[in-house]
Design a protein around this motif. Structure first.
Motif, PDB file in Angstrom:
ATOM      1  N   UNK A 121       0.856  -1.193   0.000  1.00 10.63           N
ATOM      2  CA  UNK A 121       0.000   0.000   0.000  1.00 10.63           C
ATOM      3  C   UNK A 121       0.889   1.240   0.000  1.00 10.63           C
ATOM      4  N   UNK A 122       0.972   1.947  -1.113  1.00  8.22           N
ATOM      5  CA  UNK A 122       1.893   3.088  -1.223  1.00  8.22           C
ATOM      6  C   UNK A 122       1.575   4.234  -0.271  1.00  8.22           C
ATOM      7  N   UNK A 123       0.378   4.287   0.263  1.00  3.58           N
ATOM      8  CA  UNK A 123       0.049   5.345   1.220  1.00  3.58           C
ATOM      9  C   UNK A 123       0.757   5.113   2.551  1.00  3.58           C
ATOM     10  N   UNK A 124       0.935   3.834   2.912  1.00  5.84           N
ATOM     11  CA  UNK A 124       1.500   3.501   4.220  1.00  5.84           C
ATOM     12  C   UNK A 124       2.931   2.969   4.158  1.00  5.84           C
ATOM     13  N   UNK A 125       3.450   2.705   2.953  1.00  2.00           N
ATOM     14  CA  UNK A 125       4.782   2.129   2.832  1.00  2.00           C
ATOM     15  C   UNK A 125       5.677   3.005   1.956  1.00  2.00           C
ATOM     16  N   UNK A 126       6.953   3.002   2.275  1.00  4.55           N
ATOM     17  CA  UNK A 126       7.918   3.755   1.470  1.00  4.55           C
ATOM     18  C   UNK A 126       8.280   2.941   0.230  1.00  4.55           C
ATOM     19  N   UNK A 127       8.821   3.592  -0.794  1.00  5.89           N
ATOM     20  CA  UNK A 127       9.283   2.841  -1.969  1.00  5.89           C
ATOM     21  C   UNK A 127      10.278   1.742  -1.602  1.00  5.89           C
ATOM     22  N   UNK A 128      11.143   2.002  -0.621  1.00  7.67           N
ATOM     23  CA  UNK A 128      12.124   0.993  -0.200  1.00  7.67           C
ATOM     24  C   UNK A 128      11.431  -0.229   0.393  1.00  7.67           C
ATOM     25  N   UNK A 129      10.385  -0.017   1.159  1.00  7.82           N
ATOM     26  CA  UNK A 129       9.659  -1.139   1.756  1.00  7.82           C
ATOM     27  C   UNK A 129       8.937  -1.955   0.685  1.00  7.82           C
ATOM     28  N   UNK A 130       8.387  -1.283  -0.316  1.00  7.51           N
ATOM     29  CA  UNK A 130       7.710  -1.992  -1.402  1.00  7.51           C
ATOM     30  C   UNK A 130       8.719  -2.825  -2.197  1.00  7.51           C
ATOM     31  N   UNK A 131       9.881  -2.232  -2.465  1.00  6.13           N
ATOM     32  CA  UNK A 131      10.940  -2.967  -3.169  1.00  6.13           C
ATOM     33  C   UNK A 131      11.340  -4.219  -2.397  1.00  6.13           C
ATOM     34  N   UNK A 132      11.454  -4.087  -1.102  1.00  9.21           N
ATOM     35  CA  UNK A 132      11.872  -5.213  -0.271  1.00  9.21           C
ATOM     36  C   UNK A 132      10.864  -6.354  -0.322  1.00  9.21           C
ATOM     37  N   UNK A 133       9.587  -6.028  -0.279  1.00 10.42           N
ATOM     38  CA  UNK A 133       8.545  -7.061  -0.346  1.00 10.42           C
ATOM     39  C   UNK A 133       8.618  -7.801  -1.678  1.00 10.42           C
ATOM     40  N   UNK A 134       8.753  -7.050  -2.756  1.00  8.85           N
ATOM     41  CA  UNK A 134       8.811  -7.660  -4.085  1.00  8.85           C
ATOM     42  C   UNK A 134      10.060  -8.527  -4.240  1.00  8.85           C
ATOM     43  N   UNK A 135      11.191  -8.000  -3.774  1.00  7.42           N
ATOM     44  CA  UNK A 135      12.460  -8.704  -3.955  1.00  7.42           C
ATOM     45  C   UNK A 135      12.581  -9.933  -3.067  1.00  7.42           C
ATOM     46  N   UNK A 136      12.121  -9.815  -1.826  1.00 11.76           N
ATOM     47  CA  UNK A 136      12.324 -10.895  -0.861  1.00 11.76           C
ATOM     48  C   UNK A 136      11.167 -11.895  -0.793  1.00 11.76           C
ATOM     49  N   UNK A 137       9.984 -11.475  -1.197  1.00 14.99           N
ATOM     50  CA  UNK A 137       8.830 -12.368  -1.081  1.00 14.99           C
ATOM     51  C   UNK A 137       8.282 -12.846  -2.423  1.00 14.99           C
ATOM     52  N   UNK A 138       8.169 -11.952  -3.394  1.00 14.83           N
ATOM     53  CA  UNK A 138       7.596 -12.361  -4.677  1.00 14.83           C
ATOM     54  C   UNK A 138       8.617 -13.025  -5.593  1.00 14.83           C
ATOM     55  N   UNK A 139       9.774 -12.423  -5.760  1.00 15.21           N
ATOM     56  CA  UNK A 139      10.755 -12.935  -6.718  1.00 15.21           C
ATOM     57  C   UNK A 139      11.173 -14.385  -6.455  1.00 15.21           C
ATOM     58  N   UNK A 140      11.423 -14.782  -5.193  1.00 11.79           N
ATOM     59  CA  UNK A 140      11.777 -16.189  -4.961  1.00 11.79           C
ATOM     60  C   UNK A 140      10.673 -17.154  -5.389  1.00 11.79           C
ATOM     61  N   UNK A 141       9.417 -16.741  -5.234  1.00  8.39           N
ATOM     62  CA  UNK A 141       8.313 -17.617  -5.627  1.00  8.39           C
ATOM     63  C   UNK A 141       8.194 -17.691  -7.147  1.00  8.39           C
ATOM     64  N   UNK A 142       8.407 -16.572  -7.815  1.00  7.94           N
ATOM     65  CA  UNK A 142       8.364 -16.574  -9.274  1.00  7.94           C
ATOM     66  C   UNK A 142       9.496 -17.411  -9.873  1.00  7.94           C
ATOM     67  N   UNK A 143      10.631 -17.407  -9.200  1.00 11.21           N
ATOM     68  CA  UNK A 143      11.786 -18.124  -9.738  1.00 11.21           C
ATOM     69  C   UNK A 143      11.587 -19.630  -9.725  1.00 11.21           C
ATOM     70  N   UNK A 144      10.666 -20.114  -8.907  1.00 10.65           N
ATOM     71  CA  UNK A 144      10.408 -21.561  -8.847  1.00 10.65           C
ATOM     72  C   UNK A 144       9.448 -22.005  -9.945  1.00 10.65           C
ATOM     73  N   UNK A 145       8.921 -21.030 -10.690  1.00 10.43           N
ATOM     74  CA  UNK A 145       7.963 -21.369 -11.749  1.00 10.43           C
ATOM     75  C   UNK A 145       8.682 -22.056 -12.900  1.00 10.43           C
ATOM     76  N   UNK A 146       8.287 -23.273 -13.212  1.00  8.37           N
ATOM     77  CA  UNK A 146       8.937 -24.049 -14.267  1.00  8.37           C
ATOM     78  C   UNK A 146       8.516 -23.574 -15.648  1.00  8.37           C
ATOM     79  N   UNK A 147       9.394 -23.674 -16.623  1.00 12.45           N
ATOM     80  CA  UNK A 147       9.068 -23.270 -17.989  1.00 12.45           C
ATOM     81  C   UNK A 147       8.150 -24.275 -18.669  1.00 12.45           C
ATOM     82  N   UNK A 148       8.067 -25.464 -18.130  1.00  8.71           N
ATOM     83  CA  UNK A 148       7.180 -26.469 -18.708  1.00  8.71           C
ATOM     84  C   UNK A 148       6.101 -26.804 -17.688  1.00  8.71           C
ATOM     85  N   UNK A 149       4.832 -26.610 -18.051  1.00 10.40           N
ATOM     86  CA  UNK A 149       3.722 -26.851 -17.132  1.00 10.40           C
ATOM     87  C   UNK A 149       2.750 -27.851 -17.743  1.00 10.40           C
TER      88      UNK A 149
END
Length: 298
Positions: A38-66
């Motif tokens: 939520x950009x109203x309550x979080x700084x850009x640095x906090x948003x970056x951290x959530x994306x980098x530490x929580x979303x990216x690791x999950x996306x990286x496990x996505x296989x190219x063949x499904x």
């Protein structure tokens, strides 16, 4: 490939949608969860951290063949993903920042950012004209022409507005149990179940943070005691106030009213009764927008 996000203050639901292009049924869906963004309550640095530490690791496990409908489908590179981010607090002033951060962290060019109200409109109405509402802890509504939000009554928050919301329902409930003798038994049952007292409640509402969430938390108790007629009438009156102060301004009683959110979902019968009494027709009611958003973007 499309990555759809529905974000609130507590959590963000992400859905990776892969349409094979061969058949409408050949669709692969993978879901992820992260903290709320939520950009109203979080700084850009906090948003970056959530994306980098929580979303990216999950996306990286996505296989190219499904495996989809018993067929192996080669997924395009993740760099070809289009992101559709819908979030609480994504006002026009904050959209460019959120869009830039998502694009940079995910190394993507195709990023679109919208408000949670647009999520409700698209999920509920698709490409059709309608009135879309959010009825959860807070409340909001809009007149939607099938592509854009063309009118919005400002909700003003639970102190000045938010009629129909869980927070306002809780406020009405607290007022009734301490001021209306008719609610004496309900008051005693509530205080006994929650181990609260009037001083503790006053402290939570006026001195502790997130009073709106506390007030909305009374909904679970209220729902269990709807056999008490005055309580059920209070729920209906809260919804009628929502119609009177927000939807009447659109001047479109010819359109169906669709609603999304926990309060709308769990009080559908009362919401429908309130709509009928105010001359509106209730359409779709959903707990969350994700299913509708998947259909919209599919």
């Amino acid at each position: 490939m499309k990555l759809i996000a529905d974000s609130g203050s507590t959590k963000t639901d992400w859905t990776l949608l892969h349409d094979s292009g061969r058949n409408v049924d050949e669709v692969f869906v993978k879901t992820f969860k992260t903290q709320g963004i939520t950009p109203i309550h979080q700084t850009p640095a906090e948003i970056r951290q959530i994306l980098a530490q929580e979303l990216m690791p999950q996306l990286s496990t996505f296989s190219r063949a499904q495996l989809v409908n018993s067929k192996i489908l080669e997924s395009p590179l993740l760099s070809n993903i289009s992101v559709f981010f819908y979030g609480s607090g994504c006002t026009p002033a904050h959209v460019p920042t959120v869009k830039q951060i998502i694009g940079e962290v995910l190394s993507l060019q195709k990023v679109e950012v919208y408000s949670d109200l647009m999520a409700a409109a698209r999920a509920l109405c698709g490409h059709e004209e309608g009135i879309a509402c959010i009825l959860g802890t807070g409340a909001n509504s809009c007149l939607y022409d099938g592509e854009n939000i063309i009118q919005n009554t400002p909700p003003l928050g639970y102190v000045l507005g938010d009629e129909g919301s869980g927070a306002v329902l809780g406020r009405l409930f607290m007022n009734a149990i301490f001021k209306n003798p008719q609610f004496a038994e309900i008051r005693d049952a509530y205080l006994s179940e929650t181990k609260l007292t009037m001083p503790l409640i006053i402290n939570k509402v006026y001195r502790e943070p997130l009073a709106n969430r506390f007030l909305a938390s009374t909904s679970s108790f209220i729902q269990q005691h709807l056999d008490f007629k005055p309580l059920r009438q209070m729920v209906i009156a809260n919804f009628r106030s929502f119609f009177q102060h927000n939807l009447v301004q659109y001047g479109r009683r010819d359109l169906q009213v669709h609603a999304i959110g926990s309060i709308a979902f769990y009080y559908q019968e009362e919401l429908r009764e309130a709509a009928e009494k105010e001359g509106f027709k209730l359409g779709k009611v959903q707990a969350t927008p994700m299913e509708g958003l998947i259909k919209y973007h599919q």
